[in-house]
Design a protein around this motif. Structure first.
Motif, PDB file in Angstrom:
ATOM      1  N   VAL A  55       5.654  -7.810 -23.560  1.00 54.15           N
ATOM      2  CA  VAL A  55       4.709  -8.531 -24.405  1.00 54.15           C
ATOM      3  C   VAL A  55       4.267  -9.779 -23.661  1.00 54.15           C
ATOM      4  CG1 VAL A  55       4.363  -9.676 -26.622  1.00 54.15           C
ATOM      5  CG2 VAL A  55       5.792  -7.639 -26.492  1.00 54.15           C
ATOM      6  N   LEU A  56       2.935  -9.926 -23.508  1.00 51.47           N
ATOM      7  CA  LEU A  56       2.365 -11.071 -22.799  1.00 51.47           C
ATOM      8  C   LEU A  56       1.679 -12.008 -23.787  1.00 51.47           C
ATOM      9  CD1 LEU A  56       0.875  -9.205 -19.704  1.00 51.47           C
ATOM     10  CD2 LEU A  56       3.118 -10.249 -19.959  1.00 51.47           C
ATOM     11  N   GLY A  57       1.403 -13.231 -23.347  1.00 50.93           N
ATOM     12  CA  GLY A  57       1.008 -14.286 -24.261  1.00 50.93           C
ATOM     13  C   GLY A  57      -0.468 -14.498 -24.524  1.00 50.93           C
ATOM     14  N   ARG A  58      -1.364 -13.563 -24.186  1.00 51.94           N
ATOM     15  CA  ARG A  58      -2.781 -13.739 -24.491  1.00 51.94           C
ATOM     16  C   ARG A  58      -2.991 -13.605 -25.996  1.00 51.94           C
ATOM     17  NH1 ARG A  58      -6.402  -9.148 -22.518  1.00 51.94           N
ATOM     18  NH2 ARG A  58      -5.957  -8.366 -24.601  1.00 51.94           N
ATOM     19  N   GLY A  59      -3.751 -14.519 -26.570  1.00 52.92           N
ATOM     20  CA  GLY A  59      -3.988 -14.474 -28.011  1.00 52.92           C
ATOM     21  C   GLY A  59      -2.934 -15.272 -28.749  1.00 52.92           C
ATOM     22  N   SER A  60      -2.879 -15.084 -30.067  1.00 57.55           N
ATOM     23  CA  SER A  60      -1.900 -15.819 -30.868  1.00 57.55           C
ATOM     24  C   SER A  60      -1.406 -14.947 -32.013  1.00 57.55           C
ATOM     25  CB  SER A  60      -2.534 -17.095 -31.423  1.00 57.55           C
ATOM     26  OG  SER A  60      -3.622 -16.739 -32.265  1.00 57.55           O
ATOM     27  N   VAL A  61      -0.271 -15.359 -32.586  1.00 56.96           N
ATOM     28  CA  VAL A  61       0.310 -14.661 -33.725  1.00 56.96           C
ATOM     29  C   VAL A  61       0.280 -15.610 -34.918  1.00 56.96           C
ATOM     30  CG1 VAL A  61       2.395 -13.550 -34.622  1.00 56.96           C
ATOM     31  CG2 VAL A  61       1.806 -13.305 -32.225  1.00 56.96           C
TER      32      VAL A  61
END
Length: 148
Positions: free
Chosen positions: A113-119
Motif C-alpha cells: 500500500v502506497l501513500g498517494r491520495g488520502s483516507v
C-alpha cells in the motif's frame, strides 16, 4: 451434401513431400538432406541459440548491471484506490481477497500500500507491506494497517 462427399477447398491442401522412396522419385539417395554434416545424420537437433558456429547473440551482446535474484516484487495499491473501494462498496476491512475480487491484484501477487491520495474513513487495511506515508495516513484516520 453428406460426409462422404466433403472435400477441402481447392488449393488449400498440398501433397506431402515423400522422401526416401527410391532414386526414381527424385527424392531418394540422400533424401533431401545433402551430403555429410550434422544435419544429414539421424538424431540431429540444433541447440537453442546456435547460429551455425557464428558467435551467438547472447554471447555477442555486452552484459552489464546486476539482477538481484532475491528481489521481492510488490503490486502497488494506492490510498486513493482503497478509499474509492471503501466508499463504493461500503467496506470497513480491505484485505487481499477484496482487492483480488475487484481485479486489482492477481492470486500470487504481494500487495504494498502506497501513500498517494488520502483516507477519510476508519479502515482496517491488510497487506503484505506499507509505505511509511500510507501507514501514517491510515492510522491518522483512525484505522489500522495490518501486515500479512
Amino acid at each position: 451434401m453428406n460426409l462422404s462427399n466433403l472435400k477441402p477447398a481447392a488449393g488449400s491442401t498440398k501433397t506431402k513431400k515423400r522422401v526416401g522412396r527410391g532414386t526414381g522419385s527424385g527424392r531418394g539417395g540422400t533424401s533431401t538432406r545433402g551430403h555429410k554434416g550434422a544435419q544429414s545424420r539421424s538424431g540431429y537437433s540444433v541447440k537453442i541459440g546456435f547460429e551455425g558456429g557464428q558467435m551467438p547473440l547472447q554471447r555477442r551482446v555486452p552484459k552489464f548491471g546486476f539482477k538481484n535474484i532475491n528481489r521481492v516484487e510488490y503490486t502497488a495499491v494506492n490510498l486513493d484506490i482503497i478509499q474509492a473501494l471503501a466508499e463504493k462498496f461500503n467496506l470497513v476491512t480491505i484485505d487481499f481477497d477484496v482487492l483480488r475480487e475487484h481485479g486489482l491484484v492477481s492470486k500470487n501477487d504481494l500487495v504494498k500500500v502506497l501513500g498517494r491520495g488520502s483516507v477519510s474513513s476508519k479502515l482496517e487495511v491488510k497487506a503484505h507491506a506499507f509505505s511509511a506515508s500510507a501507514q501514517k495516513a491510515i492510522e491518522s484516520a483512525g484505522g489500522s494497517a495490518v501486515k500479512l
